[in-house]
Design an enzyme around this catalytic site. Structure first.
Site, PDB file in Angstrom:
ATOM      1  N   TYR A  49       0.922  -6.800   9.659  1.00 43.16           N
ATOM      2  CA  TYR A  49       1.596  -5.498   9.596  1.00 43.16           C
ATOM      3  C   TYR A  49       2.659  -5.328  10.697  1.00 43.16           C
ATOM      4  O   TYR A  49       3.009  -4.198  11.033  1.00 43.16           O
ATOM      5  CB  TYR A  49       0.556  -4.388   9.685  1.00 43.16           C
ATOM      6  N   PHE A  57       1.319   5.438  12.595  1.00 38.47           N
ATOM      7  CA  PHE A  57       0.025   5.139  11.999  1.00 38.47           C
ATOM      8  C   PHE A  57      -0.401   3.678  12.192  1.00 38.47           C
ATOM      9  O   PHE A  57      -1.403   3.238  11.617  1.00 38.47           O
ATOM     10  CB  PHE A  57       0.026   5.484  10.503  1.00 38.47           C
ATOM     11  N   ARG A  85       3.552  -5.317  -8.108  1.00 35.99           N
ATOM     12  CA  ARG A  85       3.838  -4.049  -7.399  1.00 35.99           C
ATOM     13  C   ARG A  85       3.796  -2.895  -8.386  1.00 35.99           C
ATOM     14  O   ARG A  85       3.296  -1.816  -8.082  1.00 35.99           O
ATOM     15  CB  ARG A  85       5.211  -4.110  -6.724  1.00 35.99           C
ATOM     16  N   ARG A 102      -3.565   2.076  -7.827  1.00 34.79           N
ATOM     17  CA  ARG A 102      -3.643   3.200  -6.886  1.00 34.79           C
ATOM     18  C   ARG A 102      -3.696   4.543  -7.618  1.00 34.79           C
ATOM     19  O   ARG A 102      -4.358   5.479  -7.168  1.00 34.79           O
ATOM     20  CB  ARG A 102      -2.455   3.157  -5.929  1.00 34.79           C
ATOM     21  N   HIS A 115      -3.116  -4.162  -1.280  1.00 33.37           N
ATOM     22  CA  HIS A 115      -1.822  -4.510  -0.684  1.00 33.37           C
ATOM     23  C   HIS A 115      -1.195  -5.598  -1.540  1.00 33.37           C
ATOM     24  O   HIS A 115      -1.893  -6.471  -2.053  1.00 33.37           O
ATOM     25  CB  HIS A 115      -2.009  -5.046   0.745  1.00 33.37           C
TER      26      HIS A 115
END
Ligand code: CMP
Length: 143
Positions: A49, A57, A85, A102, A115
């Site tokens: 990340y 965050f 995606r 999602r 992810h």
């Protein structure tokens, strides 16, 4: 053939969604060429990340992704990066369309189940970060 990196996050593993998610990509027609249940180390999380390092965050993101096992996968197929995606849905589950992973299973942006690499460059980077080349198989499916 194009490859992408997908990962069921700790919330997806906890909620027993691994099979459901694998099923969606298998039924779509993509080929699973590598997979493992693993615990992400703090170092790996920070590297994975890295582009979000300056975000407020970031700490929360690293804490969450290292909070329990993830299911890391490499999938292969034509246009798999973009199509995966689309099948995952928007990052924020509140905006993700029904029918997407999602949209069907997520509620909050932090705990958004899955992810997936967002470009050919990130797919290559993330696959190499999580998998040794020996862990990726080449095989032909019976029609
Ligand atoms: P992912 O696709 O794994 O890439 C970066 C992640 O950051 C993203 O999914 C979200 O889960 C997470 N994220 C994005 N925005 C926020 C936020 N405002 N608060 C917490 N996490 C976030």
């Amino acid at each position: 053939m194009e490859k992408t990196f997908l990962m069921v996050k700790p919330d997806g593993v906890q909620r027993n969604l691994v099979g459901e998610i694998v099923n969606r990509f298998e039924k779509k027609g993509f080929t699973l060429v590598g997979a493992k249940l693993m615990q992400i180390s703090d170092d790996l999380a920070q590297e994975h990340y890295g582009e979000h390092k300056e975000r407020p965050f970031f700490g929360e993101l690293v804490d969450f992704i290292t909070s329990g096992p993830v299911f890391a996968m490499v999938w292969e197929g034509e246009n798999v990066i973009k199509t995966a995606r689309e099948m995952m849905g928007k990052t924020n589950p509140a905006e993700a369309a029904p029918g997407t992973v999602r949209g069907d299973y997520g509620v909050t942006v932090g705990k958004n189940i899955i992810h997936g690499s967002d470009s050919p460059e990130s797919a290559e980077r993330e696959i190499n970060l999580f998998f040794d080349s020996k862990e990726l198989l080449t095989y032909t499916k019976q029609e």
